[in-house]
Design a protein around this motif. Sequence first.
Motif: not given
Length: 181
Positions: A120-133
Amino acid sequence: RLRNDIARLLNANSDNIIFTSCGSESNVTSIMSSIKINPNKKHIITTKVEYASIMETMNYLEKQGYSITFLNVDNNGRLDLKELKKSITDDTCLISVMMANNEIGNIYPIKEIAKIAHENNIIIHTDAVQAVGKIKIDVKDLDVDLLSISGHKIYAPKGIGVLYVKDSNIFNPLIYGHQNR
């Protein structure tokens, strides 16, 4: 060297790594960059379970005339991708969904969300603070445009964040200068 280490951790190119002061700054920069490059689009999709930096930025943007869709999660904290798809409009400029929930530990289907966003030509952001590592993060496989992490979650001192930016045309700094290219 650190930029290269972070790039390897995320399976990114080192040129796509930007250092910030924290995960919250990375989150806010992602949101504000996305709306800056889409000035005529005034709709954002996120969830009701995002971290405070996302929620407070969305509350601020609502006061500035943006329409924000806060997606529900079910009793087990799961997201309904059908609800996400129904929420998309021609005015949607950003979808921002955390990768892992900091309270109940749910892992959200970011790769599927990115596919929906890009269709849909939309930018996607994810907050990966809790996932990293804790889980593997491969930005190329996920196909996200923007991804935020916080250094203290991977044993760096507090006051260090990272923003992965897939395409430099998306990035607009909150603070202008030359300390980070």
